[in-house]
Each structure stands twice: as C-alpha cells, then as structure tokens.
Write a protein that holds these residues in place. Structure first.
Motif, PDB file in Angstrom:
ATOM      1  N   VAL A 168       0.909  -1.139   0.009  1.00  0.00           N
ATOM      2  CA  VAL A 168       0.121  -0.118  -0.031  1.00  0.00           C
ATOM      3  C   VAL A 168       0.846   1.204  -0.021  1.00  0.00           C
ATOM      4  CG1 VAL A 168      -1.662   1.350   1.099  1.00  0.00           C
ATOM      5  CG2 VAL A 168      -1.666  -1.363   1.257  1.00  0.00           C
ATOM      6  N   THR A 169       1.028   2.056  -1.054  1.00  0.00           N
ATOM      7  CA  THR A 169       1.963   3.036  -1.141  1.00  0.00           C
ATOM      8  C   THR A 169       1.365   4.429  -0.487  1.00  0.00           C
ATOM      9  OG1 THR A 169       1.167   3.747  -3.455  1.00  0.00           O
ATOM     10  CG2 THR A 169       2.723   2.026  -3.515  1.00  0.00           C
ATOM     11  N   LEU A 170       2.457   5.035  -0.171  1.00  0.00           N
ATOM     12  CA  LEU A 170       1.899   6.463   0.236  1.00  0.00           C
ATOM     13  C   LEU A 170       1.124   7.264  -0.694  1.00  0.00           C
ATOM     14  CD1 LEU A 170       2.386   8.657   2.516  1.00  0.00           C
ATOM     15  CD2 LEU A 170       4.435   9.271   1.610  1.00  0.00           C
ATOM     16  N   ALA A 171       1.437   7.149  -2.137  1.00  0.00           N
ATOM     17  CA  ALA A 171       0.908   7.789  -3.160  1.00  0.00           C
ATOM     18  C   ALA A 171      -0.709   7.356  -2.935  1.00  0.00           C
ATOM     19  CB  ALA A 171       1.302   7.339  -4.376  1.00  0.00           C
ATOM     20  N   SER A 172      -1.009   6.225  -2.666  1.00  0.00           N
ATOM     21  CA  SER A 172      -2.321   5.539  -2.504  1.00  0.00           C
ATOM     22  C   SER A 172      -3.044   6.362  -1.496  1.00  0.00           C
ATOM     23  CB  SER A 172      -2.364   4.122  -2.683  1.00  0.00           C
ATOM     24  OG  SER A 172      -2.052   3.578  -3.660  1.00  0.00           O
ATOM     25  N   VAL A 173      -2.312   6.091  -0.332  1.00  0.00           N
ATOM     26  CA  VAL A 173      -2.806   6.747   0.925  1.00  0.00           C
ATOM     27  C   VAL A 173      -3.509   8.062   0.645  1.00  0.00           C
ATOM     28  CG1 VAL A 173      -2.492   7.480   3.658  1.00  0.00           C
ATOM     29  CG2 VAL A 173      -1.798   5.130   2.459  1.00  0.00           C
ATOM     30  N   LYS A 174      -2.462   8.891   0.108  1.00  0.00           N
ATOM     31  CA  LYS A 174      -2.787  10.394  -0.086  1.00  0.00           C
ATOM     32  C   LYS A 174      -3.916  10.557  -1.232  1.00  0.00           C
ATOM     33  CE  LYS A 174       1.996  12.251   0.535  1.00  0.00           C
ATOM     34  NZ  LYS A 174       3.064  13.021  -0.159  1.00  0.00           N
ATOM     35  N   VAL A 175      -4.124   9.858  -2.019  1.00  0.00           N
ATOM     36  CA  VAL A 175      -5.213   9.617  -3.272  1.00  0.00           C
ATOM     37  C   VAL A 175      -6.645   9.321  -2.269  1.00  0.00           C
ATOM     38  CG1 VAL A 175      -6.256   8.683  -4.966  1.00  0.00           C
ATOM     39  CG2 VAL A 175      -3.806   9.334  -5.107  1.00  0.00           C
ATOM     40  N   ILE A 176      -6.706   8.325  -1.474  1.00  0.00           N
ATOM     41  CA  ILE A 176      -7.371   7.795  -0.616  1.00  0.00           C
ATOM     42  C   ILE A 176      -8.103   9.099   0.168  1.00  0.00           C
ATOM     43  CG2 ILE A 176      -8.571   6.369   0.715  1.00  0.00           C
ATOM     44  CD1 ILE A 176      -6.787   4.179  -0.390  1.00  0.00           C
ATOM     45  N   ALA A 177      -7.201   9.497   0.863  1.00  0.00           N
ATOM     46  CA  ALA A 177      -7.472  10.594   1.790  1.00  0.00           C
ATOM     47  C   ALA A 177      -8.196  11.931   1.024  1.00  0.00           C
ATOM     48  CB  ALA A 177      -6.223  11.327   2.310  1.00  0.00           C
ATOM     49  N   GLU A 178      -7.903  12.155  -0.070  1.00  0.00           N
ATOM     50  CA  GLU A 178      -8.355  13.223  -0.965  1.00  0.00           C
ATOM     51  C   GLU A 178      -9.843  12.994  -1.245  1.00  0.00           C
ATOM     52  OE1 GLU A 178      -7.153  15.988  -4.709  1.00  0.00           O
ATOM     53  OE2 GLU A 178      -6.016  14.726  -4.232  1.00  0.00           O
ATOM     54  N   GLU A 179      -9.778  11.682  -1.815  1.00  0.00           N
ATOM     55  CA  GLU A 179     -11.079  11.134  -2.262  1.00  0.00           C
ATOM     56  C   GLU A 179     -12.084  11.046  -0.933  1.00  0.00           C
ATOM     57  OE1 GLU A 179     -10.922   7.351  -4.040  1.00  0.00           O
ATOM     58  OE2 GLU A 179     -10.087   8.174  -5.917  1.00  0.00           O
ATOM     59  N   GLN A 180     -11.750  10.852   0.104  1.00  0.00           N
ATOM     60  CA  GLN A 180     -12.675  10.911   1.297  1.00  0.00           C
ATOM     61  C   GLN A 180     -12.888  12.165   1.872  1.00  0.00           C
ATOM     62  OE1 GLN A 180     -11.478   6.148   2.549  1.00  0.00           O
ATOM     63  NE2 GLN A 180     -10.949   7.952   3.904  1.00  0.00           N
ATOM     64  N   GLY A 181     -12.040  13.124   1.650  1.00  0.00           N
ATOM     65  CA  GLY A 181     -12.213  14.292   2.105  1.00  0.00           C
ATOM     66  C   GLY A 181     -11.656  14.539   3.818  1.00  0.00           C
ATOM     67  N   LEU A 182     -10.547  13.490   3.751  1.00  0.00           N
ATOM     68  CA  LEU A 182     -10.151  13.354   5.124  1.00  0.00           C
ATOM     69  C   LEU A 182      -8.792  14.445   5.200  1.00  0.00           C
ATOM     70  CD1 LEU A 182     -10.266  11.589   7.565  1.00  0.00           C
ATOM     71  CD2 LEU A 182      -8.921  10.081   6.559  1.00  0.00           C
ATOM     72  N   GLU A 183      -8.866  14.995   6.398  1.00  0.00           N
ATOM     73  CA  GLU A 183      -7.807  16.034   6.740  1.00  0.00           C
ATOM     74  C   GLU A 183      -7.076  15.233   8.081  1.00  0.00           C
ATOM     75  OE1 GLU A 183      -6.870  20.455   8.667  1.00  0.00           O
ATOM     76  OE2 GLU A 183      -9.028  19.686   7.753  1.00  0.00           O
ATOM     77  N   PHE A 184      -5.638  15.024   8.061  1.00  0.00           N
ATOM     78  CA  PHE A 184      -4.878  14.513   9.332  1.00  0.00           C
ATOM     79  C   PHE A 184      -4.669  15.701  10.036  1.00  0.00           C
ATOM     80  CE2 PHE A 184      -3.937  11.837   5.504  1.00  0.00           C
ATOM     81  CZ  PHE A 184      -4.594  10.527   6.108  1.00  0.00           C
ATOM     82  N   ARG A 185      -4.740  15.325  11.567  1.00  0.00           N
ATOM     83  CA  ARG A 185      -4.255  16.233  12.419  1.00  0.00           C
ATOM     84  C   ARG A 185      -3.383  15.449  13.527  1.00  0.00           C
ATOM     85  NH1 ARG A 185     -10.505  17.911  14.311  1.00  0.00           N
ATOM     86  NH2 ARG A 185     -11.324  18.453  12.217  1.00  0.00           N
ATOM     87  N   THR A 186      -2.422  16.236  14.066  1.00  0.00           N
ATOM     88  CA  THR A 186      -1.430  15.838  15.022  1.00  0.00           C
ATOM     89  C   THR A 186      -2.397  15.293  16.195  1.00  0.00           C
ATOM     90  OG1 THR A 186       0.210  17.386  14.573  1.00  0.00           O
ATOM     91  CG2 THR A 186       0.127  16.544  16.486  1.00  0.00           C
ATOM     92  N   GLY A 187      -1.793  14.086  16.443  1.00  0.00           N
ATOM     93  CA  GLY A 187      -2.525  12.987  17.567  1.00  0.00           C
ATOM     94  C   GLY A 187      -3.468  12.185  17.237  1.00  0.00           C
ATOM     95  N   ASP A 188      -3.725  12.290  15.959  1.00  0.00           N
ATOM     96  CA  ASP A 188      -4.869  11.329  15.339  1.00  0.00           C
ATOM     97  C   ASP A 188      -4.281   9.735  15.541  1.00  0.00           C
ATOM     98  OD1 ASP A 188      -6.669  13.159  14.233  1.00  0.00           O
ATOM     99  OD2 ASP A 188      -5.831  13.115  12.167  1.00  0.00           O
ATOM    100  N   VAL A 189      -5.219   8.897  15.406  1.00  0.00           N
ATOM    101  CA  VAL A 189      -4.771   7.452  15.467  1.00  0.00           C
ATOM    102  C   VAL A 189      -5.418   7.108  14.168  1.00  0.00           C
ATOM    103  CG1 VAL A 189      -5.240   5.231  16.281  1.00  0.00           C
ATOM    104  CG2 VAL A 189      -5.408   7.023  17.956  1.00  0.00           C
ATOM    105  N   PHE A 190      -4.146   6.670  13.435  1.00  0.00           N
ATOM    106  CA  PHE A 190      -4.296   6.256  11.777  1.00  0.00           C
ATOM    107  C   PHE A 190      -4.472   4.743  11.796  1.00  0.00           C
ATOM    108  CE2 PHE A 190      -2.172   4.712   8.049  1.00  0.00           C
ATOM    109  CZ  PHE A 190      -2.423   5.610   7.121  1.00  0.00           C
ATOM    110  N   PHE A 191      -5.641   4.373  10.922  1.00  0.00           N
ATOM    111  CA  PHE A 191      -6.165   3.251  10.759  1.00  0.00           C
ATOM    112  C   PHE A 191      -6.033   2.807   9.044  1.00  0.00           C
ATOM    113  CE2 PHE A 191      -8.296   4.342  14.683  1.00  0.00           C
ATOM    114  CZ  PHE A 191      -8.502   3.116  15.234  1.00  0.00           C
ATOM    115  N   LEU A 192      -5.707   1.703   8.720  1.00  0.00           N
ATOM    116  CA  LEU A 192      -5.303   1.312   7.429  1.00  0.00           C
ATOM    117  C   LEU A 192      -5.793   0.255   7.111  1.00  0.00           C
ATOM    118  CD1 LEU A 192      -4.122   1.581   4.631  1.00  0.00           C
ATOM    119  CD2 LEU A 192      -2.203   0.289   5.384  1.00  0.00           C
ATOM    120  N   ARG A 193      -7.105  -0.050   6.256  1.00  0.00           N
ATOM    121  CA  ARG A 193      -7.811  -1.187   5.842  1.00  0.00           C
ATOM    122  C   ARG A 193      -7.510  -1.532   4.450  1.00  0.00           C
ATOM    123  NH1 ARG A 193     -13.150  -1.878   3.384  1.00  0.00           N
ATOM    124  NH2 ARG A 193     -13.889  -4.013   3.799  1.00  0.00           N
ATOM    125  N   THR A 194      -7.022  -3.029   4.777  1.00  0.00           N
ATOM    126  CA  THR A 194      -6.849  -3.747   3.549  1.00  0.00           C
ATOM    127  C   THR A 194      -7.878  -4.658   3.005  1.00  0.00           C
ATOM    128  OG1 THR A 194      -5.563  -5.602   4.769  1.00  0.00           O
ATOM    129  CG2 THR A 194      -4.136  -3.399   4.148  1.00  0.00           C
TER     130      THR A 194
END
Length: 313
Positions: A168-194
């Motif tokens: 799962v590439t970083l490029a994919s993570v960034k694309v998905i975040a943009e598609e989902q309208g997801l903004e990351f914040r300091t102190g978030d708990v990051f979840f990756l579903r495969t």
C-alpha cells in the motif's frame, strides 16, 4: 504532558541526541515518566474533549477487536486461544480460565515489542521498562481516521494479495485521503484497512494452515518518503487490519517501520484490528473520522494486548 514545542525537528535532524539510534526521537517527551507514553502524550484532556464534540454525531458504535480464537491455527506459530470452563459444583456457578498469546488476534504492540536492547527488557522478572501499564492509567481516546484501501482497490480493479507482499503505497494513501475528504491532524490514530480479515475468513482450512506458517502479508510500503510523512503527521498511534501494519517482507529494509515507530519514536502499532464494520459505518455516514477508545490489559511489563477498542460515530 503538553505536546513538544514547535517547530517539530525534521526527519533529517534525527536522532535528537548524539549516539542515539538512527531516526530515533528519544528526548522528544523529556526523560520523566511521561516519556513512557511516547506519542500517546498527544491524547490530552483538551484533545479528547474537543474530539467528543466534533466526532460523535450519531452515537453509532462498532467494536474493533476480532475474536481471540479467530485465527486457527494461530499465525506465526504463536500460542493459540484456549478456554477451560470450571464447574463450581455444588454451586450452580461457572468460571472460565483462558490462556492466549497477547498477539494471537487484534493487538497493540507496546514499546517493548521491538526493544532497543533485550538486556533492559529481560533484566528482571516482569520489569516495567517500556511496558503498557502506563497507558492503562487513562486508556486511549481520541480522533481516529480511516484510510479504506480495500474499498479503493475494489473500485479501481486492484487485486490485493493479502497473504503476500502487496504494497500500500504512500501515493495511494494520499489519493484515498483526498477522495474521502479526510484531513489528518496531529495526535490522530491512523487506521489502514486492507480487507485482510475478510480475506482470511474466506479461506478453507488447508489454506489457513499454509497461511499460518508464511511470514508475508499486505501492508504499508516502507520508504524514506513514507517514514518522513509519518513523522510529519505525528500520529498518536498507527493501526492496520493485517498482521504487521507494514508490508512484509519490507520493500526497503532500511526503513523497516517497527523499530523506528516503537523503539525510536514511541508510537504504538495496532495490528489485526477488525475494520470491516467500521468501514461500513464510515461509508454510510460519508465520514472517515470518528471517536476512538481503547483499554488495553493492565499488567506490569506487557509486551502486547488485545485493544478492547471501540469506534463511535
């Protein structure tokens, strides 16, 4: 403890102290008792209060723990779950006694899972150094964010080899975040579903037997760019539904994330979380952030623990 002072040092400035391991951030949280919390220090009372107000909208909730006996046989040769029901005759009462490896199903890796030196961890029976008991005083609570790679892959005709080194590439993570309208914040708990657990559930017993002995799985691809991105985000913790969060074998051994995250930064790693129901809730609400809680087992020197985790929308 308050978050570290800004600006955050760059990855190139690590380690922070001469002689410390490469890419380590020892000293970022001082040298007192709060240092044992590592990046969980971001989960302050102020952050939790704000997250409750911002993220809990519908009250819908979903547990994120797979059953303790889900993997049969256990992965990586670990001891499996066993239950003994005790008949308290002549009373009409029953007890049960369970034994299991704390990494046999959904789990947190504590900071001692990947130790800097084995000497400290094994110096004395049940030493407290880098154990999980410090986490348990308040538990984990804050904002969770889901990157739903499984759904992204399905939409785009990507076949995921869950039981091989699918990256799962970083490029994919960034694309998905943009598609989902997801903004990351300091102190978030990051979840990756495969989709690992659903894929495992679909296997026949012979294939499960083979998978249990193979140390390969899908996960986040390692690279300097990925490590720098994780460092700049300053997540409180990172989690995945595969056995190791990061792809195995590593794409780049130099950037193997377990020693960097756990031993270097003090960032907990969650593995084999049950994220399918969470993904359904996120899709239903068209929102991929949520309030998250976790209460690990509380005993001295824990290497790992079931997360006892819940997501609330």
């Amino acid at each position: 403890m308050a978050p570290p002072a800004e600006p955050l040092p760059s990855l190139d400035q690590l380690p922070l102290r001469k002689g410390d391991p490469p890419n380590s951030a020892w000293g970022l949280w001082g040298d007192g008792p709060d240092s044992a919390l590592g990046s969980l220090n971001y989960l302050t009372e102020e952050l939790v209060a704000r997250t409750v107000q911002e993220e809990i909208k519908t009250g819908e909730r979903v547990g994120l723990d797979l059953p303790l006996d889900f993997f049969d046989p256990p992965l990586l040769g670990r001891a499996g779950f066993e239950q003994k029901i005790v008949d308290k005759d002549p009373l009409v009462v029953n007890d049960d006694v369970v034994t299991f490896n704390t990494q046999v199903s959904s789990q947190w890796d504590s900071l001692r899972h990947f130790a800097v030196t084995q000497t400290d961890v094994h110096a004395a029976p049940r030493t407290e150094i880098n154990g999980m008991q410090t986490w348990c005083a308040k538990g984990l609570a804050g904002r969770g964010v889901l990157i739903d790679y499984a759904s992204y892959a399905r939409r785009n005709g990507i076949t995921i080899d869950h039981f091989g080194p699918h990256r799962v590439t970083l490029a994919s993570v960034k694309v998905i975040a943009e598609e989902q309208g997801l903004e990351f914040r300091t102190g978030d708990v990051f979840f990756l579903r495969t989709g690992y657990s659903a894929a495992y559930k679909a296997l026949d017993q012979d294939t499960r037997n083979k998978v249990a002995g193979v140390g390969e799985w899908c996960g986040l691809s390692q690279s300097r760019e990925t490590t720098e991105w994780l460092w700049e985000r300053q997540f409180a913790a990172v989690t995945c539904d595969s056995p190791g969060f990061e792809v195995r074998p590593p794409t780049e051994k130099e950037w193997h994330l377990h020693p960097i995250l756990l031993a270097g930064w003090g960032t907990p790693i969650g593995e084999l979380f049950d994220l399918d129901g969470l993904a359904d809730l996120c899709e239903k609400n068209k929102r991929w952030s949520f309030f998250f809680t976790s209460a690990p087992l509380n005993y001295t020197g824990a290497v790992a623990s079931p997360p006892n985790a819940i997501a609330i929308m």
